[in-house]
Design a protein around this motif. Structure first.
Motif, short mmCIF file in Angstrom:
data_model
loop_
_atom_site.label_atom_id
_atom_site.label_comp_id
_atom_site.label_asym_id
_atom_site.label_seq_id
_atom_site.Cartn_x
_atom_site.Cartn_y
_atom_site.Cartn_z
N ILE A 96 9.64 18.94 -1.10
CA ILE A 96 8.31 19.82 -1.17
C ILE A 96 8.00 20.33 -2.34
O ILE A 96 8.79 21.07 -2.87
N LEU A 97 6.81 19.99 -2.89
CA LEU A 97 6.43 20.44 -4.07
C LEU A 97 5.54 21.56 -3.83
O LEU A 97 4.71 21.84 -2.79
N ASP A 98 5.31 22.48 -4.93
CA ASP A 98 4.38 23.72 -4.95
C ASP A 98 2.98 23.37 -4.89
O ASP A 98 2.55 22.50 -5.57
N HIS A 99 2.12 24.09 -4.12
CA HIS A 99 0.82 23.88 -3.90
C HIS A 99 0.27 25.16 -4.72
O HIS A 99 0.80 26.20 -5.06
N GLY A 100 -1.09 25.18 -5.11
CA GLY A 100 -1.80 26.08 -5.62
C GLY A 100 -3.17 26.34 -4.95
O GLY A 100 -3.31 26.06 -3.74
N PHE A 101 -3.93 27.37 -5.29
CA PHE A 101 -5.25 27.52 -4.95
C PHE A 101 -6.18 27.97 -6.13
O PHE A 101 -5.94 28.56 -6.90
N VAL A 102 -7.51 27.49 -5.77
CA VAL A 102 -8.48 27.43 -6.82
C VAL A 102 -9.67 28.30 -6.14
O VAL A 102 -10.18 27.43 -5.26
N PRO A 119 12.20 9.18 4.26
CA PRO A 119 12.08 10.55 3.27
C PRO A 119 10.71 10.50 2.96
O PRO A 119 9.83 9.88 2.95
N SER A 120 10.35 11.80 2.32
CA SER A 120 8.75 12.15 2.17
C SER A 120 8.94 12.99 0.99
O SER A 120 9.70 13.88 0.61
N VAL A 121 7.55 12.91 0.19
CA VAL A 121 7.37 13.85 -0.85
C VAL A 121 5.93 14.33 -0.66
O VAL A 121 4.91 13.57 -0.54
N ARG A 122 5.86 15.59 -0.63
CA ARG A 122 4.59 16.28 -0.13
C ARG A 122 4.71 17.82 -0.67
O ARG A 122 5.65 18.20 -1.11
N ILE A 123 3.56 18.43 -0.26
CA ILE A 123 3.37 20.14 -0.30
C ILE A 123 3.80 20.58 1.26
O ILE A 123 3.92 19.78 2.12
N ASP A 124 3.91 21.85 1.21
CA ASP A 124 4.03 22.37 2.62
C ASP A 124 2.72 22.34 3.11
O ASP A 124 1.85 23.43 3.03
N TYR A 125 2.17 21.69 3.87
CA TYR A 125 0.93 21.61 4.50
C TYR A 125 0.71 22.92 5.53
O TYR A 125 -0.50 23.23 5.60
N GLN A 126 1.69 23.32 6.20
CA GLN A 126 1.57 24.44 7.18
C GLN A 126 1.23 25.54 6.27
O GLN A 126 0.22 26.50 6.46
N ALA A 127 1.98 25.93 5.20
CA ALA A 127 1.92 27.06 4.47
C ALA A 127 0.52 27.01 3.65
O ALA A 127 -0.14 28.04 3.40
N ALA A 128 -0.09 26.11 3.40
CA ALA A 128 -1.28 25.80 2.51
C ALA A 128 -2.40 26.03 3.54
O ALA A 128 -3.31 26.96 3.15
N ALA A 129 -2.26 25.70 4.77
CA ALA A 129 -3.45 25.85 5.79
C ALA A 129 -3.43 27.26 5.96
O ALA A 129 -4.32 28.01 6.12
N LYS A 130 -2.21 28.05 6.23
CA LYS A 130 -2.05 29.67 6.46
C LYS A 130 -3.09 30.25 5.35
O LYS A 130 -3.71 31.20 5.53
N ALA A 142 4.54 9.00 0.86
CA ALA A 142 3.99 9.89 -0.13
C ALA A 142 2.68 10.70 0.22
O ALA A 142 1.59 10.23 0.66
N GLY A 143 2.65 11.98 0.00
CA GLY A 143 1.50 12.75 0.55
C GLY A 143 0.95 13.15 1.71
O GLY A 143 -0.27 13.28 2.04
N SER A 144 1.76 13.11 2.61
CA SER A 144 1.57 13.17 4.05
C SER A 144 2.66 13.66 5.01
O SER A 144 3.74 13.59 4.39
N VAL A 145 2.48 13.88 5.93
CA VAL A 145 3.35 14.02 7.18
C VAL A 145 3.23 12.85 8.13
O VAL A 145 2.16 12.43 8.29
N VAL A 146 4.36 12.22 8.52
CA VAL A 146 4.38 11.31 9.64
C VAL A 146 5.17 11.52 10.71
O VAL A 146 6.11 12.53 10.61
N GLN A 168 -3.09 20.41 -4.81
CA GLN A 168 -1.90 19.59 -4.82
C GLN A 168 -1.56 18.96 -6.06
O GLN A 168 -2.55 18.47 -6.74
N PRO A 169 -0.38 18.86 -6.40
CA PRO A 169 0.08 18.13 -7.70
C PRO A 169 0.15 16.57 -7.27
O PRO A 169 1.24 15.99 -7.18
N LEU A 170 -0.88 15.84 -7.13
CA LEU A 170 -0.86 14.69 -6.59
C LEU A 170 -0.31 13.69 -7.54
O LEU A 170 0.37 12.77 -6.96
N TYR A 171 -0.67 13.75 -8.81
CA TYR A 171 0.07 12.81 -9.71
C TYR A 171 1.54 12.77 -9.48
O TYR A 171 2.59 11.84 -9.38
N ASP A 172 2.00 14.19 -9.36
CA ASP A 172 3.45 14.43 -9.39
C ASP A 172 4.15 13.97 -8.06
O ASP A 172 5.17 13.26 -8.13
N ILE A 173 3.38 13.97 -6.97
CA ILE A 173 3.78 13.57 -5.94
C ILE A 173 4.07 12.17 -5.82
O ILE A 173 4.94 11.53 -5.25
#
Length: 336
Positions: free
Chosen positions: A323-329, A158-169, A148-152, A293-298
């Protein structure tokens, strides 16, 4: 006189029924006469009997217990994930054993082995890469595991997370588009796949799109803590860096306070974007612009996925990596 524990046998004896009948009442089985059910319920109330989940599990081959491995139980990122896990676990009537691993390979292995020894029905793993020993441990058990909430570094999990590559970009591109000549990548340990793989790749993608050369000296590795961020402020000032994408909120808060204490005005002299949008981004002044990140949802979806796997439903491999959607604030650490 020592108080004796009340067992299913005690209830059966007092109600003058079989243990099987008591078990059926406790488990909500409808095949019990109403008057017998009431008699058993009255005795249960009178004796204050609490069914033993482990004993119940021996009959059903389930303990109705899930192990949750957290690297730092005080970190608001993992706390928010755990809240989502707990709510869905309660909904499906699973108990949780929460364990703290301190991001230490030996302790993680010990914690996981202890959970497996307790015959948990499943494990939710939070944290970073797994050691070879832990990979073998996971591979040799039939107990399902969800990350949950990471890449290993184990694609079989199996995993549940956001797209960390897209978020960093997105975070890096945001700073470049606002005129930053250089954007530093300030990260937790690069030994972890999430930092050396996904996030670093996203950072490099943004540089390439912005026609900027990758400069290794702008990749600044730390242990990811607040103290490390604070300590790195001096080095960052000396390098003349004016903007940074940071992988951890506590690290970003430390850097922000270190810069401020050194007389650097944020965002006038330095712009900063962080990664997780935990409470750290809102507690500091100026507040920190961040990936959300939708942390509760993850956490909630991780637990739901685990319930399916525990029930033997592994038919849809597409659902194993969610892969869940991330946002930006935008907040005060970047210029308007």
């Amino acid at each position: 006189m020592e108080k004796q524990s009340v067992t299913i046998y005690t209830v059966a004896r007092e109600a003058r029924v079989s243990m099987a009948t008591v078990s059926r009442v406790v488990n909500g089985n409808p095949n019990v006469k109403p008057e017998t059910r009431q008699k058993v319920l009255d005795v249960i109330k009178q004796l204050n009997y609490r069914p033993n989940a482990v004993a119940r599990g021996l009959a059903s081959k389930k303990t109705t217990t899930v192990g949750v491995v957290i690297p730092d139980i005080t970190d608001p990122y993992f706390a928010e994930l755990a809240l989502g896990i707990d709510d869905v676990a309660s909904m499906y009537k699973y108990n949780i054993i929460l364990t703290n691993s301190d991001s230490d390979d030996e302790k993680i292995l010990k914690v996981v082995r202890n959970l497996l020894a307790k015959q948990v029905d499943g494990i939710i793993f939070m944290g970073h890469d797994v050691s070879d020993e832990l990979k073998n441990e996971f591979a040799s058990t039939n107990t399902p595991v969800v990350v949950a909430g990471s890449v290993v570094n184990d694609d079989s999990l199996p995993s549940v997370r956001i797209d960390y590559q897209a978020a960093a970009k997105e975070a890096t591109a945001f700073l470049l588009k606002r005129g930053a000549e250089q954007v530093a990548y300030i990260t937790g340990p690069l030994q972890y796949s999430i930092n050396s793989g996904d996030r670093l790749s996203g950072y490099k993608d943004a540089l390439a799109d912005g026609n900027k050369d990758f400069d290794d000296s702008l990749v600044i590795e730390t242990d990811g803590s607040y103290q490390a961020g604070y300590a790195k402020a001096k080095e960052i000032i000396e390098k003349g860096i004016k903007a940074a994408y940071v992988t951890d909120d506590s690290l970003a808060a430390g850097l922000l306070n270190g810069l401020t204490d050194a007389g650097i005005k944020v965002p006038d002299d330095f712009e900063l974007v962080s990664s997780n949008d935990t409470k750290y981004t809102k507690l500091v002044r100026p507040t920190i612009t961040s990936i959300t990140q939708p942390l509760y949802d993850i956490g909630a979806i991780s637990m739901r996925l685990l319930t399916k796997l525990m029930d033997g439903d592994d038919s849809n491999d597409d659902e194993k990596n969610v892969i869940l959607d991330h946002g930006f604030v935008e907040r005060q650490s970047t210029r308007k």
